[in-house]
Design a protein around this motif. Structure first.
Motif, PDB file in Angstrom:
ATOM      1  N   ARG A 101       0.845  -1.197   0.000  1.00  0.00           N
ATOM      2  CA  ARG A 101       0.000   0.000   0.000  1.00  0.00           C
ATOM      3  C   ARG A 101       0.882   1.249   0.000  1.00  0.00           C
ATOM      4  O   ARG A 101       2.048   1.185   0.327  1.00  0.00           O
ATOM      5  CB  ARG A 101      -0.869   0.031   1.247  1.00  0.00           C
ATOM      6  N   GLY A 102       0.247   2.376  -0.327  1.00  0.00           N
ATOM      7  CA  GLY A 102       0.930   3.659  -0.258  1.00  0.00           C
ATOM      8  C   GLY A 102       1.265   4.244  -1.614  1.00  0.00           C
ATOM      9  O   GLY A 102       2.056   5.168  -1.714  1.00  0.00           O
ATOM     10  N   PHE A 103       0.659   3.719  -2.646  1.00  0.00           N
ATOM     11  CA  PHE A 103       0.931   4.205  -3.993  1.00  0.00           C
ATOM     12  C   PHE A 103       0.246   5.553  -4.205  1.00  0.00           C
ATOM     13  O   PHE A 103      -0.893   5.752  -3.791  1.00  0.00           O
ATOM     14  CB  PHE A 103       0.403   3.206  -5.037  1.00  0.00           C
ATOM     15  N   ASP A 104       0.959   6.453  -4.855  1.00  0.00           N
ATOM     16  CA  ASP A 104       0.343   7.728  -5.204  1.00  0.00           C
ATOM     17  C   ASP A 104       1.065   8.323  -6.411  1.00  0.00           C
ATOM     18  O   ASP A 104       2.040   7.761  -6.905  1.00  0.00           O
ATOM     19  CB  ASP A 104       0.344   8.702  -4.026  1.00  0.00           C
ATOM     20  N   GLY A 105       0.552   9.414  -6.876  1.00  0.00           N
ATOM     21  CA  GLY A 105       1.145  10.075  -8.036  1.00  0.00           C
ATOM     22  C   GLY A 105       0.460   9.676  -9.317  1.00  0.00           C
ATOM     23  O   GLY A 105      -0.400   8.794  -9.351  1.00  0.00           O
ATOM     24  N   ASP A 106       0.843  10.343 -10.385  1.00  0.00           N
ATOM     25  CA  ASP A 106       0.242  10.099 -11.698  1.00  0.00           C
ATOM     26  C   ASP A 106       0.525   8.702 -12.225  1.00  0.00           C
ATOM     27  O   ASP A 106      -0.213   8.187 -13.054  1.00  0.00           O
ATOM     28  CB  ASP A 106       0.745  11.136 -12.714  1.00  0.00           C
ATOM     29  N   ASP A 107       1.606   8.088 -11.750  1.00  0.00           N
ATOM     30  CA  ASP A 107       1.969   6.752 -12.222  1.00  0.00           C
ATOM     31  C   ASP A 107       1.625   5.656 -11.214  1.00  0.00           C
ATOM     32  O   ASP A 107       2.203   4.571 -11.246  1.00  0.00           O
ATOM     33  CB  ASP A 107       3.455   6.705 -12.573  1.00  0.00           C
ATOM     34  N   ALA A 108       0.661   5.925 -10.336  1.00  0.00           N
ATOM     35  CA  ALA A 108       0.303   4.962  -9.284  1.00  0.00           C
ATOM     36  C   ALA A 108      -0.105   3.607  -9.866  1.00  0.00           C
ATOM     37  O   ALA A 108       0.273   2.564  -9.324  1.00  0.00           O
ATOM     38  CB  ALA A 108      -0.805   5.511  -8.387  1.00  0.00           C
ATOM     39  N   MET A 109      -0.843   3.609 -10.952  1.00  0.00           N
ATOM     40  CA  MET A 109      -1.271   2.325 -11.533  1.00  0.00           C
ATOM     41  C   MET A 109      -0.067   1.540 -12.047  1.00  0.00           C
ATOM     42  O   MET A 109       0.002   0.324 -11.881  1.00  0.00           O
ATOM     43  CB  MET A 109      -2.295   2.541 -12.651  1.00  0.00           C
ATOM     44  N   ASP A 110       0.892   2.220 -12.655  1.00  0.00           N
ATOM     45  CA  ASP A 110       2.116   1.540 -13.097  1.00  0.00           C
ATOM     46  C   ASP A 110       2.879   0.978 -11.900  1.00  0.00           C
ATOM     47  O   ASP A 110       3.424  -0.127 -11.971  1.00  0.00           O
ATOM     48  CB  ASP A 110       3.026   2.497 -13.881  1.00  0.00           C
ATOM     49  N   GLN A 111       2.917   1.728 -10.803  1.00  0.00           N
ATOM     50  CA  GLN A 111       3.590   1.260  -9.593  1.00  0.00           C
ATOM     51  C   GLN A 111       2.935  -0.017  -9.066  1.00  0.00           C
ATOM     52  O   GLN A 111       3.631  -0.949  -8.640  1.00  0.00           O
ATOM     53  CB  GLN A 111       3.540   2.333  -8.500  1.00  0.00           C
ATOM     54  N   ILE A 112       1.607  -0.051  -9.087  1.00  0.00           N
ATOM     55  CA  ILE A 112       0.871  -1.225  -8.599  1.00  0.00           C
ATOM     56  C   ILE A 112       1.153  -2.441  -9.476  1.00  0.00           C
ATOM     57  O   ILE A 112       1.394  -3.547  -8.979  1.00  0.00           O
ATOM     58  CB  ILE A 112      -0.640  -0.949  -8.523  1.00  0.00           C
ATOM     59  N   VAL A 113       1.125  -2.250 -10.783  1.00  0.00           N
ATOM     60  CA  VAL A 113       1.420  -3.349 -11.704  1.00  0.00           C
ATOM     61  C   VAL A 113       2.833  -3.857 -11.461  1.00  0.00           C
ATOM     62  O   VAL A 113       3.069  -5.074 -11.368  1.00  0.00           O
ATOM     63  CB  VAL A 113       1.225  -2.906 -13.173  1.00  0.00           C
ATOM     64  N   ASN A 114       3.800  -2.956 -11.334  1.00  0.00           N
ATOM     65  CA  ASN A 114       5.186  -3.360 -11.092  1.00  0.00           C
ATOM     66  C   ASN A 114       5.344  -4.092  -9.759  1.00  0.00           C
ATOM     67  O   ASN A 114       6.069  -5.082  -9.673  1.00  0.00           O
ATOM     68  CB  ASN A 114       6.120  -2.150 -11.149  1.00  0.00           C
ATOM     69  N   ALA A 115       4.675  -3.610  -8.712  1.00  0.00           N
ATOM     70  CA  ALA A 115       4.765  -4.264  -7.397  1.00  0.00           C
ATOM     71  C   ALA A 115       4.120  -5.646  -7.431  1.00  0.00           C
ATOM     72  O   ALA A 115       4.665  -6.605  -6.867  1.00  0.00           O
ATOM     73  CB  ALA A 115       4.108  -3.396  -6.330  1.00  0.00           C
ATOM     74  N   THR A 116       2.984  -5.768  -8.099  1.00  0.00           N
ATOM     75  CA  THR A 116       2.316  -7.064  -8.205  1.00  0.00           C
ATOM     76  C   THR A 116       3.184  -8.045  -8.972  1.00  0.00           C
ATOM     77  O   THR A 116       3.387  -9.189  -8.542  1.00  0.00           O
ATOM     78  CB  THR A 116       0.939  -6.908  -8.880  1.00  0.00           C
ATOM     79  N   GLU A 117       3.727  -7.603 -10.102  1.00  0.00           N
ATOM     80  CA  GLU A 117       4.612  -8.458 -10.890  1.00  0.00           C
ATOM     81  C   GLU A 117       5.849  -8.838 -10.072  1.00  0.00           C
ATOM     82  O   GLU A 117       6.227 -10.006 -10.008  1.00  0.00           O
ATOM     83  CB  GLU A 117       5.048  -7.743 -12.161  1.00  0.00           C
TER      84      GLU A 117
END
Length: 152
Positions: A101-117
């Motif tokens: 948790r703790g994702f933010d910013g304009d690229d939050a969705m990319d961060q989530i995908v990268n963390a999940t992967e």
């Protein structure tokens, strides 16, 4: 606003204690995930982790430590909160789950995908390591791919 959470989960043929120790002990975690860890994880510990991608590191601040069921920490550089649960099942199986948790910013969705992967790869390598005694080098190979892509 909906909280953004990256999740990964893997059943592993081992005890919860074996999986827990793999995340806690530097000689174990460096077998499947990290290049180095400055110390074992423990209650309230602050540990420096060097990842296999060159130059990638994080200071880990342990916020929960309940052997052998739960480890939580923040990565102080990114501010992300990582929660690892270990649930022992019948038949010698432990389900290891990770939520970030703790994702933010304009690229939050990319961060989530990268963390999940990323955590999916870590858990797959952990599974192979604990079930066979040696890592599959999935994390190492992904780190090499990231470095090649970054240099291109």
């Amino acid at each position: 606003m909906v909280e953004l959470v990256a999740k990964a989960k893997m059943p592993i043929r081992c005890t919860a204690t074996q999986a827990f120790d793999a995340f806690v002990q530097p000689d174990r975690i460096t077998s499947f995930w990290l290049k180095s860890a400055s110390a074992p994880l423990g209650p309230g510990a602050q540990v420096e982790w060097q990842f296999m991608v060159a130059g990638a590191s994080e200071c880990v601040n342990v916020t929960a430590f309940e052997r052998p069921r739960h480890i939580a920490f923040t990565w102080t550089g990114s501010g992300l909160f990582v929660d690892i649960s270990l649930v022992e099942q019948q038949g010698g199986m432990t389900v290891v789950g990770v939520e970030v948790r703790g994702f933010d910013g304009d690229d939050a969705m990319d961060q989530i995908v990268n963390a999940t992967e990323g955590f999916s790869i870590v858990l797959c390598d952990l599974k192979v390591f604990l079930e066979s005694g040696r890592p599959a080098n999935l994390v190492r190979d992904k780190a090499a791919l990231i470095e090649r892509t970054r240099d291109a």
